[in-house]
Write an enzyme that holds these catalytic residues in place. Sequence first.
Site, PDB file in Angstrom:
ATOM      1  N   HIS A   1       0.794  -1.232   0.000  1.00  0.00           N
ATOM      2  CA  HIS A   1       0.000   0.000   0.000  1.00  0.00           C
ATOM      3  C   HIS A   1       0.823   1.277   0.000  1.00  0.00           C
ATOM      4  O   HIS A   1       0.258   2.365   0.005  1.00  0.00           O
ATOM      5  CB  HIS A   1      -0.921   0.048   1.223  1.00  0.00           C
ATOM      6  CG  HIS A   1      -2.025  -0.952   1.188  1.00  0.00           C
ATOM      7  ND1 HIS A   1      -3.260  -0.675   0.643  1.00  0.00           N
ATOM      8  CD2 HIS A   1      -2.079  -2.230   1.618  1.00  0.00           C
ATOM      9  CE1 HIS A   1      -4.031  -1.749   0.765  1.00  0.00           C
ATOM     10  NE2 HIS A   1      -3.338  -2.708   1.346  1.00  0.00           N
TER      11      HIS A   1
ATOM     12  N   LYS B   1      -8.403  13.829   4.733  1.00  0.00           N
ATOM     13  CA  LYS B   1      -7.507  12.666   4.697  1.00  0.00           C
ATOM     14  C   LYS B   1      -6.604  12.783   5.909  1.00  0.00           C
ATOM     15  O   LYS B   1      -6.614  13.804   6.598  1.00  0.00           O
ATOM     16  CB  LYS B   1      -6.672  12.664   3.421  1.00  0.00           C
ATOM     17  CG  LYS B   1      -6.026  14.017   3.117  1.00  0.00           C
ATOM     18  CD  LYS B   1      -5.272  14.030   1.798  1.00  0.00           C
ATOM     19  CE  LYS B   1      -6.129  14.150   0.566  1.00  0.00           C
ATOM     20  NZ  LYS B   1      -6.157  12.944  -0.242  1.00  0.00           N
ATOM     21  N   ARG B   2      -5.819  11.738   6.209  1.00  0.00           N
ATOM     22  CA  ARG B   2      -4.894  11.881   7.322  1.00  0.00           C
ATOM     23  C   ARG B   2      -3.932  13.048   7.096  1.00  0.00           C
ATOM     24  O   ARG B   2      -3.654  13.447   5.964  1.00  0.00           O
ATOM     25  CB  ARG B   2      -4.124  10.572   7.522  1.00  0.00           C
ATOM     26  CG  ARG B   2      -4.965   9.505   8.198  1.00  0.00           C
ATOM     27  CD  ARG B   2      -5.440   9.951   9.568  1.00  0.00           C
ATOM     28  NE  ARG B   2      -4.356   9.962  10.516  1.00  0.00           N
ATOM     29  CZ  ARG B   2      -4.092   9.007  11.389  1.00  0.00           C
ATOM     30  NH1 ARG B   2      -4.889   7.957  11.479  1.00  0.00           N
ATOM     31  NH2 ARG B   2      -3.058   9.080  12.206  1.00  0.00           N
TER      32      ARG B   2
ATOM     33  N   LYS C   1       1.039  14.535   1.939  1.00  0.00           N
ATOM     34  CA  LYS C   1      -0.290  14.873   1.418  1.00  0.00           C
ATOM     35  C   LYS C   1      -0.449  16.385   1.221  1.00  0.00           C
ATOM     36  O   LYS C   1      -1.388  16.841   0.581  1.00  0.00           O
ATOM     37  CB  LYS C   1      -1.374  14.326   2.344  1.00  0.00           C
ATOM     38  CG  LYS C   1      -1.407  12.792   2.409  1.00  0.00           C
ATOM     39  CD  LYS C   1      -2.453  12.307   3.402  1.00  0.00           C
ATOM     40  CE  LYS C   1      -2.400  10.805   3.662  1.00  0.00           C
ATOM     41  NZ  LYS C   1      -3.002  10.000   2.586  1.00  0.00           N
TER      42      LYS C   1
ATOM     43  N   THR D   1      -8.213   7.002  -2.018  1.00  0.00           N
ATOM     44  CA  THR D   1      -9.565   6.496  -2.277  1.00  0.00           C
ATOM     45  C   THR D   1     -10.594   7.605  -2.050  1.00  0.00           C
ATOM     46  O   THR D   1     -11.667   7.581  -2.632  1.00  0.00           O
ATOM     47  CB  THR D   1      -9.892   5.277  -1.383  1.00  0.00           C
ATOM     48  OG1 THR D   1      -9.444   5.558  -0.051  1.00  0.00           O
ATOM     49  CG2 THR D   1      -9.213   4.022  -1.892  1.00  0.00           C
TER      50      THR D   1
ATOM     51  N   LYS E   1     -14.253   9.040  -3.995  1.00  0.00           N
ATOM     52  CA  LYS E   1     -15.525   9.385  -3.345  1.00  0.00           C
ATOM     53  C   LYS E   1     -16.009  10.760  -3.789  1.00  0.00           C
ATOM     54  O   LYS E   1     -17.208  10.979  -3.998  1.00  0.00           O
ATOM     55  CB  LYS E   1     -15.374   9.313  -1.815  1.00  0.00           C
ATOM     56  CG  LYS E   1     -15.109   7.893  -1.319  1.00  0.00           C
ATOM     57  CD  LYS E   1     -14.601   7.803   0.123  1.00  0.00           C
ATOM     58  CE  LYS E   1     -13.997   6.413   0.369  1.00  0.00           C
ATOM     59  NZ  LYS E   1     -13.248   6.310   1.631  1.00  0.00           N
TER      60      LYS E   1
HETATM   61  O1  73E Z   1      -2.596   5.829  -0.841  1.00  0.00           O
HETATM   62  C1  73E Z   1      -3.191   5.164   0.251  1.00  0.00           C
HETATM   63  C2  73E Z   1      -4.054   4.024  -0.275  1.00  0.00           C
HETATM   64  O2  73E Z   1      -5.120   4.530  -1.030  1.00  0.00           O
HETATM   65  C3  73E Z   1      -2.114   4.611   1.188  1.00  0.00           C
HETATM   66  O3  73E Z   1      -1.361   5.685   1.734  1.00  0.00           O
HETATM   67  C4  73E Z   1      -2.756   3.809   2.309  1.00  0.00           C
HETATM   68  O4  73E Z   1      -3.517   2.749   1.707  1.00  0.00           O
HETATM   69  C5  73E Z   1      -4.587   3.207   0.883  1.00  0.00           C
HETATM   70  C6  73E Z   1      -5.366   1.991   0.413  1.00  0.00           C
HETATM   71  O5  73E Z   1      -4.618   1.251  -0.505  1.00  0.00           O
HETATM   72  C7  73E Z   1      -1.757   3.247   3.243  1.00  0.00           C
HETATM   73  N1  73E Z   1      -1.901   3.137   4.573  1.00  0.00           N
HETATM   74  C8  73E Z   1      -0.791   2.567   5.043  1.00  0.00           C
HETATM   75  N2  73E Z   1       0.027   2.353   4.044  1.00  0.00           N
HETATM   76  N3  73E Z   1      -0.575   2.781   2.917  1.00  0.00           N
HETATM   77  C9  73E Z   1      -0.508   2.246   6.437  1.00  0.00           C
HETATM   78  C10 73E Z   1       0.794   1.916   6.828  1.00  0.00           C
HETATM   79  C11 73E Z   1       1.046   1.612   8.148  1.00  0.00           C
HETATM   80  C12 73E Z   1       0.031   1.631   9.079  1.00  0.00           C
HETATM   81  C13 73E Z   1      -1.253   1.957   8.689  1.00  0.00           C
HETATM   82  C14 73E Z   1      -1.512   2.266   7.362  1.00  0.00           C
END
Ligand code: 73E
Length: 787
Positions: free
Chosen positions: A333, A521-522, A527, A629, A633
């Site tokens: 991710h 978003k976070r 970001k 994502t 939305k």
């Molecule tokens: O871009 C997003 C992505 O849309 C990405 O930053 C996020 O996953 C979303 C779904 O695919 C994400 N979260 C984490 N890594 N990528 C993450 C890493 C460590 C702890 C919690 C979340």
Amino acid sequence: MKNKEVLLERMERYALTTFGKRVDDLNNNEKYVVLAKALMEEIVPQWLKSQEKFAGKKQAYYLSAEFLMGRALTNNLINMQRKKEVEELLAELGVDYNQIEDAEEDAALGNGGLGRLAACFLDSAATLDYPLHGYGIRYQYGIFKQKFIDGFQVEEGDNWLEYGEPWSIRKGLESVIVSFADGDVKAVPYDTPVIGYGQKTINTLRLWQAEAVKEFDFQAFNEQEYDLAVKAKNDAENISKVLYPNDSTDEGKLLRLKQQYFFVSASLQDLVRKHKAKYNTLENFHKLHAIQLNDTHPAVAIPEMMRILTKVEGLEWSKAWEIVVNTFAYTNHTLLAEALEQWSIKLYKKLLPEIYTIIEKIDGQLKKELLAKGVEAKELDKYAIIHNGNIKMAWLSIYGTKSTNGVAQLHTNLLINQELNHWYKIYPERFNNKTNGITQRRWLLQSNPELSNFITELLGSDAWITNLTELKKLEKFADDQSVLQRFMEIKKMKKEQLAAYIKRVEGIDIDTNSIFDIQIKRLHEYKRQLLKAFYILDLYYRLKENPDLDIIPRTFIFGAKAAPGYFRAKGIIKFINEIAKLVNNDKEISGKIKVVFVQNYRVSYAEKLFPAADVSEQISTAGKEASGTGNMKFMLNGAPTIGTYDGANVEIVEEAGEENNFIFGLRVEDIAALKDYNPKEEYKKIKGLQRVVDSLVDGTFDDGKTGMFKELHDALLIGASWHKPDHYYVIKDFESYREAQQRVNDAYKDRLGWARKCWINLANSGKFSSDRTIDQYAKEIWEIEKA
Ligand code: 73E
């Protein structure tokens, strides 16, 4: 009619037996609980039936440390197609449905996109009649609740279970024991039904709660052992106490590792036990199970499954490895270095010595295999799972699974061509892309019933609810003035609803005739909430200098939680709140721009924000946002994107056209080609930029002597021990962003032209349904079939 009577009868019964009152005398929270309980009585028999139909068939399991489900009531009623009936029933009782809906706490067992993706996937799979079940942790505390005090983020515990959680069923008899070097823990499953739209298939989300192995010990304790017994109980329960509030960063803490092994081991034991009861062998395990690892958080499943197969079940190592590789698949991710999990050998050995030995063996096998494939000995370090005192979970995940996927095409390309290129060269057939998606049931049908009804009316069918590409047929109305007019009226209505909510919970008035420009978003440097903040401040100064500046009034809305330990992210929140104070209190500016940072952004707030947006802010540094994502939305609710060529933005623009969005900034290849970037020199050359950047340190704003603003300023202009100055290119992209915002302003003046852009975005959002994503996972990775 009959259904309603039955439901009411059930509610009365639960009111009596659970609360000792009649329904009329219950408060809203209690009413919500009895309604949910009454619905469960109807759901559970169908749930059992649904499980039967998959017996003997291959099923898929989504292992995830996070499931960001949000609220369940409305979603379940919609998927059961009973929302209207329940609204009527409550109305007859003199109860407002919205108040009951509002009584439900969000199930906020996730940080952001990764956890919400898991929730959308469950909805899609159940709707498409695929057997996909979730496995995770039943955290007692979800993501913290956020408040602002004097503009600073303050965190509070999210005790979401306090007033009862009616959707899950404790299956105490299916508890399993998870063993750590320092003792055993009991994992107790709680099952929640995941109801597909139309209610044909109901899958299961099974979340594990940690408890002490023997309550028995507590009764037997003598005085000296009392404190020890209490400690043992607390230590056990601590494992599922709280969600780690970090999004996209790795916390190498012992408790986090315990959480990971806890839910992974419990889940695998659960699957193995059921499988053995039926087949009395594990040799065919991979033919009946596909297990998706949601990032590397559950990657310990690979050695744990090897342990179960070889040490508990006595299979040959090589046979076991074949089963493991063919069972698991891994989703990556993020490319952010700080998110790539690496556990210290020391920690692993201390907590999971047996698992560590197995990882060593896997690493040894990998090296042999690489040499056999012609990799040179000096290259082996690049692949080593155990290296420099650390265990690299991503390497383990690629090697121990049949599939590694990225979450948007750009992201997958970067994996294949850069970050994971050496692995790609060894196992090209394992790599694939699965562009993320979102469920239209929650993110349009539920959150925007007004637009949903209009779409159904225009299409003469509600087929889009389960086949989002149907929306393409809306494109023919793109030049139909009356349609665009109706669209604008609906957008206005959603903006009014949001404004009323913001007034109620934040105490702030916003002008629904202004452009709602939203970034939710976070909070993370990559970001670039700071880029938007600088833009706003620059606009403010320009308006002060030139009150006649020709702009459409704008409301800049932010929603974001910062990880509690992320000092810079918290500094950015404070900075934006300071800008909001300055701008919103300036009479000269009044009516032109306003800044609102909403508190405690979460799924249920998101449901109100997305439909009300005029502009979607997706402004991450190119190459950093794997997919995103939220961008989807907004699109689904007809908001054009102002964004960079990053993550799924690329695909959004591919579908909806660049001319209907506002793309700006450096691209991945531009950043790669940048040499000798000197932000300290560059920021002086861009009109207005130095003034806003230096506002961090020149006394314009007050950070309460925390040093936050100076630290932010230094990060941009000087850098830090771990990074170069402005490593997310906020300064570099500022002018391009400002120019894109000017294009937004100019485009919005033509109201019909703007509505047309919104409409074309909506009509082309079909690709971004998680139904499409799940279908691809099911066919291309899991090889499972619909019921
Ligand atoms: O871009 C997003 C992505 O849309 C990405 O930053 C996020 O996953 C979303 C779904 O695919 C994400 N979260 C984490 N890594 N990528 C993450 C890493 C460590 C702890 C919690 C979340």
